[in-house]
Design a protein around this motif. Structure first.
Motif, PDB file in Angstrom:
ATOM      1  N   ILE A 247      17.792   5.512 -54.649  1.00 55.52           N
ATOM      2  CA  ILE A 247      16.844   5.992 -55.658  1.00 55.52           C
ATOM      3  C   ILE A 247      16.711   7.512 -55.572  1.00 55.52           C
ATOM      4  N   THR A 248      16.547   8.138 -56.740  1.00 57.49           N
ATOM      5  CA  THR A 248      16.379   9.588 -56.836  1.00 57.49           C
ATOM      6  C   THR A 248      14.988   9.920 -57.358  1.00 57.49           C
ATOM      7  N   ARG A 249      14.355  10.878 -56.711  1.00 59.76           N
ATOM      8  CA  ARG A 249      13.071  11.401 -57.168  1.00 59.76           C
ATOM      9  C   ARG A 249      13.247  12.856 -57.627  1.00 59.76           C
ATOM     10  N   GLY A 250      12.295  13.313 -58.420  1.00 57.11           N
ATOM     11  CA  GLY A 250      12.307  14.715 -58.833  1.00 57.11           C
ATOM     12  C   GLY A 250      12.835  14.866 -60.233  1.00 57.11           C
ATOM     13  N   GLU A 251      13.965  15.580 -60.384  1.00 62.21           N
ATOM     14  CA  GLU A 251      14.558  15.861 -61.696  1.00 62.21           C
ATOM     15  C   GLU A 251      13.579  16.661 -62.558  1.00 62.21           C
ATOM     16  N   HIS A 252      13.097  17.778 -61.992  1.00 61.82           N
ATOM     17  CA  HIS A 252      12.182  18.651 -62.725  1.00 61.82           C
ATOM     18  C   HIS A 252      12.226  20.045 -62.121  1.00 61.82           C
ATOM     19  N   TYR A 253      11.525  20.983 -62.769  1.00 59.31           N
ATOM     20  CA  TYR A 253      11.406  22.342 -62.239  1.00 59.31           C
ATOM     21  C   TYR A 253       9.984  22.821 -62.432  1.00 59.31           C
ATOM     22  N   HIS A 254       9.670  23.967 -61.816  1.00 53.79           N
ATOM     23  CA  HIS A 254       8.335  24.553 -61.905  1.00 53.79           C
ATOM     24  C   HIS A 254       8.430  25.996 -62.383  1.00 53.79           C
TER      25      HIS A 254
ATOM     26  N   SER B 105      11.769  10.732 -42.121  1.00 56.37           N
ATOM     27  CA  SER B 105      12.544   9.601 -41.606  1.00 56.37           C
ATOM     28  C   SER B 105      13.564   9.172 -42.648  1.00 56.37           C
ATOM     29  N   GLY B 106      14.731   8.743 -42.165  1.00 53.61           N
ATOM     30  CA  GLY B 106      15.801   8.346 -43.066  1.00 53.61           C
ATOM     31  C   GLY B 106      16.726   9.522 -43.345  1.00 53.61           C
ATOM     32  N   SER B 107      17.624   9.349 -44.312  1.00 53.17           N
ATOM     33  CA  SER B 107      18.562  10.416 -44.659  1.00 53.17           C
ATOM     34  C   SER B 107      18.704  10.494 -46.172  1.00 53.17           C
ATOM     35  N   GLY B 108      18.920  11.713 -46.646  1.00 52.05           N
ATOM     36  CA  GLY B 108      19.024  11.892 -48.087  1.00 52.05           C
ATOM     37  C   GLY B 108      19.755  13.165 -48.450  1.00 52.05           C
ATOM     38  N   THR B 109      19.837  13.415 -49.743  1.00 46.92           N
ATOM     39  CA  THR B 109      20.419  14.653 -50.251  1.00 46.92           C
ATOM     40  C   THR B 109      19.415  15.312 -51.192  1.00 46.92           C
ATOM     41  N   ILE B 110      19.264  16.602 -51.033  1.00 48.34           N
ATOM     42  CA  ILE B 110      18.435  17.403 -51.934  1.00 48.34           C
ATOM     43  C   ILE B 110      19.385  18.267 -52.755  1.00 48.34           C
ATOM     44  N   LYS B 111      19.259  18.197 -54.079  1.00 50.68           N
ATOM     45  CA  LYS B 111      20.130  18.960 -54.964  1.00 50.68           C
ATOM     46  C   LYS B 111      19.298  19.873 -55.846  1.00 50.68           C
ATOM     47  N   LEU B 112      19.847  21.059 -56.107  1.00 50.87           N
ATOM     48  CA  LEU B 112      19.166  22.043 -56.938  1.00 50.87           C
ATOM     49  C   LEU B 112      20.155  22.720 -57.876  1.00 50.87           C
TER      50      LEU B 112
ATOM     51  N   PRO C 263      15.052  17.369 -38.446  1.00 48.36           N
ATOM     52  CA  PRO C 263      14.185  17.709 -39.579  1.00 48.36           C
ATOM     53  C   PRO C 263      14.328  19.166 -40.031  1.00 48.36           C
ATOM     54  N   VAL C 264      14.415  19.334 -41.358  1.00 49.57           N
ATOM     55  CA  VAL C 264      14.460  20.655 -41.986  1.00 49.57           C
ATOM     56  C   VAL C 264      13.537  20.637 -43.195  1.00 49.57           C
ATOM     57  N   ALA C 265      13.235  21.824 -43.698  1.00 51.48           N
ATOM     58  CA  ALA C 265      12.432  21.954 -44.916  1.00 51.48           C
ATOM     59  C   ALA C 265      13.202  22.764 -45.942  1.00 51.48           C
ATOM     60  N   ILE C 266      13.043  22.400 -47.206  1.00 48.85           N
ATOM     61  CA  ILE C 266      13.597  23.165 -48.319  1.00 48.85           C
ATOM     62  C   ILE C 266      12.428  23.555 -49.220  1.00 48.85           C
ATOM     63  N   ASP C 267      12.275  24.849 -49.478  1.00 53.27           N
ATOM     64  CA  ASP C 267      11.259  25.330 -50.411  1.00 53.27           C
ATOM     65  C   ASP C 267      11.927  25.588 -51.750  1.00 53.27           C
ATOM     66  N   MET C 268      11.452  24.911 -52.795  1.00 56.95           N
ATOM     67  CA  MET C 268      12.106  24.933 -54.097  1.00 56.95           C
ATOM     68  C   MET C 268      11.813  26.234 -54.840  1.00 56.95           C
ATOM     69  N   PRO C 269      12.838  26.991 -55.230  1.00 55.23           N
ATOM     70  CA  PRO C 269      12.594  28.207 -56.023  1.00 55.23           C
ATOM     71  C   PRO C 269      12.103  27.825 -57.421  1.00 55.23           C
ATOM     72  N   VAL C 270      11.241  28.642 -57.980  1.00 55.00           N
ATOM     73  CA  VAL C 270      10.782  28.367 -59.347  1.00 55.00           C
ATOM     74  C   VAL C 270      11.958  28.543 -60.304  1.00 55.00           C
ATOM     75  N   GLY C 271      11.966  27.720 -61.345  1.00 56.10           N
ATOM     76  CA  GLY C 271      13.042  27.782 -62.321  1.00 56.10           C
ATOM     77  C   GLY C 271      14.319  27.105 -61.878  1.00 56.10           C
ATOM     78  N   TRP C 272      14.276  26.397 -60.763  1.00 56.67           N
ATOM     79  CA  TRP C 272      15.435  25.631 -60.292  1.00 56.67           C
ATOM     80  C   TRP C 272      15.099  24.140 -60.377  1.00 56.67           C
ATOM     81  N   VAL C 273      15.916  23.386 -61.112  1.00 52.89           N
ATOM     82  CA  VAL C 273      15.755  21.933 -61.169  1.00 52.89           C
ATOM     83  C   VAL C 273      16.097  21.354 -59.802  1.00 52.89           C
ATOM     84  N   HIS C 274      15.339  20.357 -59.346  1.00 48.11           N
ATOM     85  CA  HIS C 274      15.608  19.797 -58.025  1.00 48.11           C
ATOM     86  C   HIS C 274      15.319  18.301 -57.993  1.00 48.11           C
TER      87      HIS C 274
END
Length: 371
Positions: free
Chosen positions: A277-284, A295-302, A320-331
């Motif tokens: 399942i994919t969540r997101g598909e939006h931008y700010h 927990s678990g494994s996934g892919t973050i795309k932008l 564990p890592v963190a990704i901070d989403m840039p504005v104007g980038w779909v993720h």
């Protein structure tokens, strides 16, 4: 309304196109250097023009002054060829009419456009913009703020001639130009915030000291801090990501600090996502948002809006890592494993149902129809 947007691929052009996409139903025909020869053809199919294309800096003063006037003449010619009333919104400058080549060029461009638009029964809105700054500005070209961000990243210390300046974030400038599509006014200037040059530099040093080594979010208690932090972290993306988090393990399990913020609002939420399942598909447009897989494994795309390249980050709760989403980038984030994916989301502001700052768009770009 179908809008012709000149300078669409530049700094301000990208931001107004982003805001039009997010907040209106207008169709935008973007015009850059490659499309300039088709100006008459494209304008013939449009209801209004937002004219951003211009020359900020060049090798000679003549290139700056006459470059802005020449672009205006080209557009004026296309307006005349359309043979119908058109609304034209011109991204002018508060420097218009001063002694500089840029000020002279901008004033002359406004005069050329007003004569052409008025002559065809249309309406010209002359928007006098102050110093603008924001995400994806070019150092040594668009703004001293972009130059300061670049110097901060390079560990350089520029000579600062301190003074107070009026600053306007580029999204606020974009909104002013959008307002020009409906106003009865013929000229106006959006009000900037007054800040000192030294204050901007000091804030960037504050951000850099904590954010790069540990991912710590700075104090985001004012509009300037939020806008400047978004500008700064956009310049870091994607080279400085993902942000490595430090788990602390013992016989009981592990503990990891996913977010530390020095001030302002903040809201944390947790989601579970089933395999595939994919969540997101939006931008700010302005929200600071962090994804951290627990927990678990996934892919973050932008993907940066209006571009095709998709960036992919593989993430796992084991490292564990963190990704901070840039504005104007779909993720988005997709569960790429066989177990439930547990993700923590953090944003710098409380969720507001009446203004969620979340605009649907797929990460995988859809084919663009030929204009």
């Amino acid at each position: 309304m179908r809008i012709l947007l000149t300078g669409a691929h530049g700094f301000l052009g990208w931001h107004i196109r982003l805001r039009l996409h997010a907040l209106t139903d207008h169709e935008v025909l973007p015009v850059g250097r490659d499309e300039w020869v088709r100006l008459d053809e494209l304008l013939a199919r449009c209801d209004a023009v937002v004219h951003i294309a211009g020359v900020n800096r060049a090798d000679t003063d003549d290139e700056v002054e006459w470059g802005n006037a020449t672009l205006a003449r080209d557009l004026a010619s296309a307006v005349a060829a359309a043979k119908r009333p058109l609304r034209v919104v011109f991204a002018n400058s508060i420097q218009s009419g001063n002694v500089t080549a840029y000020g002279r060029g901008k004033q002359r461009a406004a005069e050329i456009l007003r004569e052409s638009v008025d002559g065809s029964g249309g309406h010209l809105v002359d928007v006098l913009l102050p110093n603008i700054f924001g995400e994806h500005g070019r150092p040594h070209y668009n703004s001293f703020v972009a130059t300061f961000v670049d110097a901060t990243m390079r560990g350089q210390s520029p000579t600062i001639h301190d003074r107070r300046v009026g600053l306007l974030h580029v999204q606020d400038a974009a909104q002013a130009l959008i307002d020009g599509l409906s106003t009865n006014a013929t000229t106006f200037s959006p009000a900037p915030e007054e800040h000192s040059v030294q204050e901007v530099w000091d804030l960037l040093q504050e951000f850099h000291t904590s954010y790069v080594p540990s991912g710590e979010i700075p104090n985001l208690s004012t509009k300037l801090r939020i806008d400047l932090f978004n500008t700064y972290r956009a310049a870091l993306f994607p080279e400085q990501y993902p942000i490595r988090l430090s788990p602390h393990r013992d016989h009981r399990g592990s503990f990891v600090e996913t977010i530390r913020c020095r001030g302002g609002q903040g809201q944390t939420s947790v989601s579970t996502t089933f395999p595939g399942i994919t969540r997101g598909e939006h931008y700010h447009l302005h929200k600071v948002e962090r994804f951290a897989v627990i927990s678990g494994s996934g892919t973050i795309k932008l993907r940066k809006m209006f571009t095709d390249k998709v960036l992919t980050f593989e993430v796992t709760g084991e490292q564990p890592v963190a990704i901070d989403m840039p504005v104007g980038w779909v993720h988005n984030i997709t569960n790429a494993g066989d177990d439930i994916l547990l993700t923590q989301f953090w944003s710098h502001e409380l969720f507001r149902p009446e203004a969620p700052d979340t605009f649907p768009e797929p990460v995988r770009p859809t084919p663009v129809k030929e204009a």
